[in-house]
Write a protein that holds these residues in place. Structure first.
Motif, mmCIF file in Angstrom:
data_model
loop_
_atom_site.group_PDB
_atom_site.id
_atom_site.type_symbol
_atom_site.label_atom_id
_atom_site.label_comp_id
_atom_site.label_asym_id
_atom_site.label_seq_id
_atom_site.Cartn_x
_atom_site.Cartn_y
_atom_site.Cartn_z
ATOM 1 N N SER A 194 0.841 -1.188 0.000
ATOM 2 C CA SER A 194 0.000 0.000 0.000
ATOM 3 C C SER A 194 0.877 1.239 0.000
ATOM 4 O O SER A 194 1.858 1.314 0.737
ATOM 5 N N LYS A 195 0.518 2.168 -0.837
ATOM 6 C CA LYS A 195 1.237 3.426 -0.911
ATOM 7 C C LYS A 195 0.496 4.466 -0.090
ATOM 8 O O LYS A 195 -0.718 4.476 -0.049
ATOM 9 N N SER A 196 1.260 5.352 0.505
ATOM 10 C CA SER A 196 0.682 6.519 1.142
ATOM 11 C C SER A 196 1.176 7.727 0.364
ATOM 12 O O SER A 196 2.381 8.011 0.345
ATOM 13 N N TYR A 197 0.245 8.413 -0.270
ATOM 14 C CA TYR A 197 0.641 9.572 -1.061
ATOM 15 C C TYR A 197 1.045 10.746 -0.188
ATOM 16 O O TYR A 197 1.834 11.589 -0.612
ATOM 17 N N LYS A 198 0.560 10.766 1.044
ATOM 18 C CA LYS A 198 1.051 11.779 1.980
ATOM 19 C C LYS A 198 2.526 11.513 2.274
ATOM 20 O O LYS A 198 3.343 12.432 2.279
ATOM 21 N N GLU A 199 2.872 10.251 2.510
ATOM 22 C CA GLU A 199 4.272 9.905 2.767
ATOM 23 C C GLU A 199 5.138 10.148 1.540
ATOM 24 O O GLU A 199 6.274 10.619 1.661
ATOM 25 N N ILE A 200 4.616 9.834 0.356
ATOM 26 C CA ILE A 200 5.380 10.046 -0.881
ATOM 27 C C ILE A 200 5.697 11.526 -1.048
ATOM 28 O O ILE A 200 6.846 11.903 -1.282
ATOM 29 N N THR A 201 4.672 12.384 -0.922
ATOM 30 C CA THR A 201 4.907 13.810 -1.138
ATOM 31 C C THR A 201 5.768 14.401 -0.018
ATOM 32 O O THR A 201 6.679 15.190 -0.290
ATOM 33 N N GLU A 202 5.506 13.993 1.228
ATOM 34 C CA GLU A 202 6.319 14.496 2.335
ATOM 35 C C GLU A 202 7.760 14.023 2.217
ATOM 36 O O GLU A 202 8.693 14.762 2.548
ATOM 37 N N GLY A 203 7.958 12.810 1.729
ATOM 38 C CA GLY A 203 9.301 12.280 1.553
ATOM 39 C C GLY A 203 10.060 12.962 0.429
ATOM 40 O O GLY A 203 11.290 13.081 0.475
ATOM 41 N N LEU A 204 9.341 13.404 -0.576
ATOM 42 C CA LEU A 204 9.983 14.102 -1.687
ATOM 43 C C LEU A 204 10.351 15.535 -1.349
ATOM 44 O O LEU A 204 11.342 16.067 -1.863
ATOM 45 N N ASN A 205 9.559 16.184 -0.508
ATOM 46 C CA ASN A 205 9.753 17.615 -0.231
ATOM 47 C C ASN A 205 11.182 17.996 0.157
ATOM 48 O O ASN A 205 11.716 18.958 -0.393
ATOM 49 N N PRO A 206 11.842 17.283 1.077
ATOM 50 C CA PRO A 206 13.207 17.695 1.422
ATOM 51 C C PRO A 206 14.173 17.590 0.233
ATOM 52 O O PRO A 206 15.067 18.416 0.080
ATOM 53 N N TYR A 207 13.970 16.585 -0.599
ATOM 54 C CA TYR A 207 14.862 16.404 -1.741
ATOM 55 C C TYR A 207 14.546 17.405 -2.855
ATOM 56 O O TYR A 207 15.454 17.840 -3.571
ATOM 57 N N LEU A 208 13.284 17.769 -2.987
ATOM 58 C CA LEU A 208 12.943 18.831 -3.933
ATOM 59 C C LEU A 208 13.616 20.131 -3.504
ATOM 60 O O LEU A 208 14.136 20.879 -4.340
ATOM 61 N N ALA A 209 13.642 20.385 -2.201
ATOM 62 C CA ALA A 209 14.315 21.578 -1.682
ATOM 63 C C ALA A 209 15.812 21.529 -1.982
ATOM 64 O O ALA A 209 16.424 22.553 -2.313
ATOM 65 N N GLU A 210 16.409 20.343 -1.876
ATOM 66 C CA GLU A 210 17.834 20.193 -2.187
ATOM 67 C C GLU A 210 18.112 20.473 -3.664
ATOM 68 O O GLU A 210 19.099 21.120 -3.997
ATOM 69 N N VAL A 211 17.237 19.979 -4.534
ATOM 70 C CA VAL A 211 17.403 20.257 -5.962
ATOM 71 C C VAL A 211 17.307 21.759 -6.205
ATOM 72 O O VAL A 211 18.100 22.336 -6.956
#
Length: 115
Positions: free
Chosen positions: A2-19
Motif C-alpha cells: 500500500s502506498k501513502s501519497y502523503k508519505e510520498i509527497t512528504e518524503g519528496l519535499n526535502p529532496y525537492l528543496a535540495e534540488v
C-alpha cells in the motif's frame, strides 16, 4: 503493498528543496513556467490540475499523482471528477494507466480525509 501519497509527497519535499538549492536558476525557470502554465486563462486552475493528474497517471509518476491530487482537493474537485480523469487516463494509457488510476483515487481519498 500500500502506498501513502502523503508519505510520498512528504518524503519528496526535502529532496525537492535540495534540488532547488543545487540548481536555483533552473528551478526559478521551472517555477516561472509552472506559474504561467497554471494561471487561469481559457482553462481554469482546477481544469489544468485535472489535466496534470491525467498526465501523472499516464506517465506513472507517483509524486505527480500525489501533488496534483492534493492540489485538486484544495481546489474543490469532486471524487466524480477524479474518476472521470481516471477513465480518460485508462482510455489513453491502457492497463498500466488503469493501475495508476486506482492509485490516483487512493491519493485523492487520502488527502480528502485530512481536509
Amino acid at each position: 503493498m500500500s502506498k501513502s501519497y502523503k508519505e510520498i509527497t512528504e518524503g519528496l519535499n526535502p529532496y525537492l528543496a535540495e534540488v532547488k538549492k543545487g540548481v536555483p536558476e533552473v528551478m526559478k525557470g521551472f517555477s516561472a513556467m509552472a506559474k504561467a502554465a497554471t494561471a487561469d486563462g481559457a482553462l481554469d486552475k482546477k481544469t489544468k490540475e485535472l489535466l496534470a493528474l491525467a498526465i501523472g497517471i499516464a506517465t506513472r509518476c507517483d509524486g505527480c499523482i500525489g501533488f496534483h491530487a492534493k492540489a485538486l482537493v484544495h481546489l474543490g474537485a469532486t471524487r466524480a471528477e477524479i474518476e472521470e480523469v481516471c477513465g480518460m487516463s485508462v482510455y489513453m494509457g491502457g492497463g498500466p494507466s488503469f493501475m495508476y488510476a486506482a492509485d490516483a483515487l487512493r491519493a485523492f481519498d487520502e488527502f480528502s480525509e485530512s481536509e
